[in-house]
Design a protein around this motif. Structure first.
Motif, PDB file in Angstrom:
ATOM      1  N   UNK A 102       0.826  -1.209   0.000  1.00 24.49           N
ATOM      2  CA  UNK A 102       0.000   0.000   0.000  1.00 24.49           C
ATOM      3  C   UNK A 102       0.862   1.262   0.000  1.00 24.49           C
ATOM      4  N   UNK A 103       1.916   1.261   0.786  1.00 20.21           N
ATOM      5  CA  UNK A 103       2.817   2.411   0.809  1.00 20.21           C
ATOM      6  C   UNK A 103       3.530   2.566  -0.535  1.00 20.21           C
ATOM      7  N   UNK A 104       3.875   1.463  -1.144  1.00 17.16           N
ATOM      8  CA  UNK A 104       4.505   1.532  -2.468  1.00 17.16           C
ATOM      9  C   UNK A 104       3.520   2.032  -3.519  1.00 17.16           C
ATOM     10  N   UNK A 105       2.248   1.702  -3.372  1.00 12.31           N
ATOM     11  CA  UNK A 105       1.237   2.206  -4.303  1.00 12.31           C
ATOM     12  C   UNK A 105       1.094   3.724  -4.177  1.00 12.31           C
ATOM     13  N   UNK A 106       1.122   4.201  -2.941  1.00 12.32           N
ATOM     14  CA  UNK A 106       1.070   5.654  -2.721  1.00 12.32           C
ATOM     15  C   UNK A 106       2.306   6.316  -3.305  1.00 12.32           C
ATOM     16  N   UNK A 107       3.470   5.694  -3.107  1.00  6.39           N
ATOM     17  CA  UNK A 107       4.720   6.236  -3.645  1.00  6.39           C
ATOM     18  C   UNK A 107       4.683   6.285  -5.172  1.00  6.39           C
ATOM     19  N   UNK A 108       4.099   5.265  -5.780  1.00  2.00           N
ATOM     20  CA  UNK A 108       4.032   5.218  -7.239  1.00  2.00           C
ATOM     21  C   UNK A 108       3.191   6.359  -7.784  1.00  2.00           C
ATOM     22  N   UNK A 109       2.021   6.588  -7.180  1.00  3.99           N
ATOM     23  CA  UNK A 109       1.149   7.676  -7.641  1.00  3.99           C
ATOM     24  C   UNK A 109       1.826   9.026  -7.446  1.00  3.99           C
ATOM     25  N   UNK A 110       2.467   9.202  -6.322  1.00  2.00           N
ATOM     26  CA  UNK A 110       3.183  10.444  -6.043  1.00  2.00           C
ATOM     27  C   UNK A 110       4.359  10.631  -7.015  1.00  2.00           C
ATOM     28  N   UNK A 111       5.074   9.551  -7.273  1.00  4.32           N
ATOM     29  CA  UNK A 111       6.272   9.628  -8.095  1.00  4.32           C
ATOM     30  C   UNK A 111       6.012   9.988  -9.549  1.00  4.32           C
ATOM     31  N   UNK A 112       4.832   9.711 -10.052  1.00  2.02           N
ATOM     32  CA  UNK A 112       4.531   9.996 -11.450  1.00  2.02           C
ATOM     33  C   UNK A 112       3.793  11.317 -11.634  1.00  2.02           C
TER      34      UNK A 112
END
Length: 767
Positions: free
Chosen positions: A347-357
């Protein structure tokens, strides 16, 4: 209060529920027609600024530029009900101490200056001349350092400036305010990190942002007008990623009550695209996990020659401490991050992915971040996340703390601060020909400590309900009456009037919505919103009473009765024309308030200059600073957590604003008829051998051996993380130890109180 009813509410925020609630309070306050007419002038250029939250006002307001809670605040203030001397002839103070917060304020507006009479145990009518004369005598007899001048966040910039000057000419910097209780970690943390003590976003940024992060802020109840730009963002496909222990309806779904189509079709907009129910105090761990994932993804991209995720050019040119922060993130283990945050790595990686793009990201937060022992560090962790991709100082991006009170941020701008280094004392000395005190004053917690020790002997309150808002309320009320003098400048009766000093006055003031006529004619006042934007405001309703006076008039009266004459301060001229106060503010703060009077009613407001918006960093390093937290736990010095101890979160209902309770219907959480509620996870209810609806006592687990408890609260099964529970502020403030506050800012840590939940010793009385 009515019959208690617990029933799940399935509708979105806004919609017909909001409309029905508005009609109900306008009718209850006996202003169904005049109240509706007033609302058409709320947050309009030629009208008055909302007395509720501090959310930004648009350049082109809609026809109905108000929300449910803002409308309630207007109705509550403009009620037809009155409290005059005859009310106190019927009720003693001892009797009124048994009334609820709602019952006290619901009786109506205060109309006459009052003095407490210990013989009859009543407040009696007194003339303004008599009140000022005695208050002045009492203040002159007290040592200046023993008196506190508290300011609620609703007072205007003009009043606040005068009030701060009064305190300093009297001889102290004892100027605590509402910010001490909520967003002081913002003022401390952002100043250290990016050089400004306030957020960097403006309302226009919401039109071009690519992603929004939400931490610990309940928009549906606390700043509903923000739902409109959030809805617009979602319609553009902008992801909104939410981190909050409870699922709050305003962050789930919203029906715009100003859209006939949505109202007729009952359609709604999904607000959060990701909703992460982290544990109370798990924000540092969650943000660390997101940062750790971003750093790892950036390394992977570099290894294969793909575009990098982090903004290395920005980091190199504009930041300090990046390498140390990276080492901190690398050192954290995923199992520990998962355990402390209560969230899964995926879940934290999913948030990071959305933020990162996303190219332009806004980070929004509220008291879910600030009201912890490490609240300042938590705010700085969110800044760290924003700095990784250069999301400070560019359009469509920035840090966005959401303030509660309508002018609490503005008060700090014009000098309401206990910290002398934040106020241009040398300029005040030059302007007014006196030597301002240079010693640090008392903040909220320190004022309470001074009352406990007996060092504080006088308390003057410009609005608010201080006694009810502070932690350790039972302990504080027991010593409050030892003070020699208490003075309350107020619109409505509240508990702070009833827990009083030896000499006690209630001074009734006009509300912001009321017409304020002075020698030069109708007056305007001003305030600053959450986006550092100044707005003018003009009252439009008839004054509540011919005995009520404006806040500037009252502050000037106190000053003239207390201080020696000063040829450089013409209090009467200021009261006669508030434009002269604004000229004085501009003279003290020329860079901030340039052409203040000329720009008072500029459409969309007048933006305060902020260096960080231009990527100028007024910090010790000259750059934006990555700040490494001391650890993952936001409340590390709580008693050792065990299976028997839960972390209690205090929160508002949908039917209140701060200590003001509009009613007993928390619509979004499905609670009606009571506020004696503790929301619990189903597994915790079973583990404690309780049941949904059981009556329980809640006791603070504290190392200081003081008993802090509330009795006969009803258990409500709720979607909240295991190990956490929640209940209403201010009823549960009694459970917060005074020492349980942010280490740097001293804001009470109301979002993580260690408690034990036990079956009630006795059944509650029948309602």
């Amino acid at each position: 209060m009515g019959q208690t009813k617990i029933e799940a509410y399935e509708d979105p925020a806004g919609g017909w529920g909001s409309a029905k609630s508005l009609v109900e309070i306008l009718t209850r306050e006996e202003i169904p027609v005049s109240g509706a007419a007033l609302l058409m002038k709320q947050n309009k250029p030629a009208g008055f600024m909302c007395v509720s939250c501090a959310w930004a006002k648009p350049e082109e307001p809609s026809t109905f530029e108000y929300c449910e809670n803002g409308a309630k605040a207007t109705a509550w203030e403009q009620t037809r009900k009155r409290i005059g001397p005859d009310f106190f002839a019927r009720h003693t103070v001892t009797e009124l101490l048994g009334w609820s917060d709602y019952d006290l304020e619901e009786k109506g507006r205060l109309t006459h200056p009052l003095r407490f009479d210990p013989v009859s145990d009543r407040y009696l009518s007194v003339s303004w001349q008599e009140a000022f004369a005695e208050i002045g005598r009492e203040l002159r007899a007290l040592q200046p350092k023993s008196v506190v001048f508290y300011a609620s966040g609703r007072a205007s910039l003009e009043t606040s400036y005068m009030y701060g000057l009064l305190a300093r000419m009297y001889g102290n910097n004892n100027l605590p305010d509402s910010s001490n209780m909520c967003h002081e970690p913002t003022s401390v943390g952002l100043k250290q990190s990016i050089g400004v003590p306030v957020g960097t976003t403006v309302l226009k940024d919401f039109e071009s942002t690519d992603c929004i992060l939400f931490f610990g802020q309940n928009v549906g109840s606390n700043a509903p007008r923000m739902l409109h730009p959030l809805q617009d963002a979602r319609r553009r496909g902008v992801p909104i990623i939410t981190f909050n222990p409870l699922r709050e309806r305003g962050l789930e779904r919203f029906t715009n009550p100003q859209s006939p189509l949505e109202m007729v079709t009952k359609s709604s907009t999904r607000i959060s695209t990701q909703y992460h129910q982290l544990k109370a105090g798990g924000d540092i761990a969650a943000i660390t996990g997101i940062c750790k994932a971003l750093i790892a993804t950036d390394r992977e991209a570099e290894a294969v020659g793909q575009p990098l995720i982090l903004d290395h050019a920005f980091i190199t040119e504009h930041t300090h401490g990046f390498d140390e922060f990276v080492r901190y993130c690398d050192d954290q283990e995923w199992p520990v991050l998962e355990r402390r945050s209560g969230l899964k790595r995926v879940d934290l990686e999913a948030a990071a992915s959305a933020y990162g793009y996303a190219e332009r990201v806004i980070g929004i937060y509220g008291m879910g971040l600030t009201q912890h022992r490490k609240g300042t560090e938590t705010v700085q962790m969110l800044v760290n996340l924003m700095l990784l991709r250069g999301n400070i100082g560019k359009p469509g991006a920035g840090i966005c703390p959401v303030r509660g009170h309508s002018n609490v941020q503005g008060q700090r701008t014009v000098g309401i601060s206990e910290k002398p280094e934040l106020v241009p004392l040398d300029r005040l000395k030059e302007q007014y020909g006196f030597e301002p005190p240079r010693e640090k004053g008392l903040n909220t917690v320190e004022a309470c400590e001074g009352i406990l020790s007996g060092e504080v002997r006088g308390f003057v309150a410009l609005g608010g309900n201080f006694v009810r808002a502070i932690p350790d309320t039972e302990r504080m009320e027991a010593v409050w009456r030892r003070q020699r003098l208490t003075v309350q400048i107020s619109t409505k009766l509240n508990r702070s009037h009833l827990v009083h000093g030896e000499v006690s006055y209630i001074l009734p003031c006009l509300g912001r919505i009321e017409i304020d006529e002075q020698a030069s004619g109708r007056q305007a006042v001003s305030m600053e919103d959450s986006t550092s934007c100044f707005h003018g405001s003009v009252g439009v309703a008839s004054p509540v009473s011919d005995q009520a006076r404006s806040e500037p008039w009252i502050v000037a009266g106190l000053a003239k009765a207390t201080l020696a004459p000063n040829p450089n301060v013409d209090w009467d001229a200021w009261v006669g024309d508030y434009a002269k106060v604004r000229d004085a503010i501009e003279a003290t703060y020329p860079a901030v308030f340039k052409d203040f009077n000329a720009r008072l009613f500029q459409p969309g407001g007048n933006h305060k200059p902020l260096a960080a918006r231009e990527r100028r960093w007024e910090t010790e390093t000259g750059k934006a600073n990555f700040k490494v937290p001391a650890g993952l736990d936001e409340d590390p010095d709580l008693p050792a957590r065990s299976a028997e101890v839960l972390d209690l979160i205090t929160l508002r209902s949908n039917d209140q604003f701060n200590t003001t309770v509009y009613g007993y219907h928390d619509r979004f959480r499905g609670v009606k008829g009571t506020r004696q509620i503790v929301f619990m996870n189903e597994a915790d209810i079973a583990r404690f051998d309780l049941s949904d609806g059981a009556s329980v006592d809640i006791v603070t687990e504290s190392a200081d051996d003081r008993v802090r408890a509330v009795k006969n609260f009803r258990v409500v099964k709720y979607d909240i993380p295991e190990g956490n529970c929640a209940g209403y502020y201010p009823e549960l403030n009694v459970l917060i130890p005074l020492w349980h506050h942010d280490e740097q800012a001293k804001t009470p840590a109301a979002k993580a109180i260690p408690v034990r939940i036990m079956k009630a010793a006795a059944s509650p009385p029948e309602k």
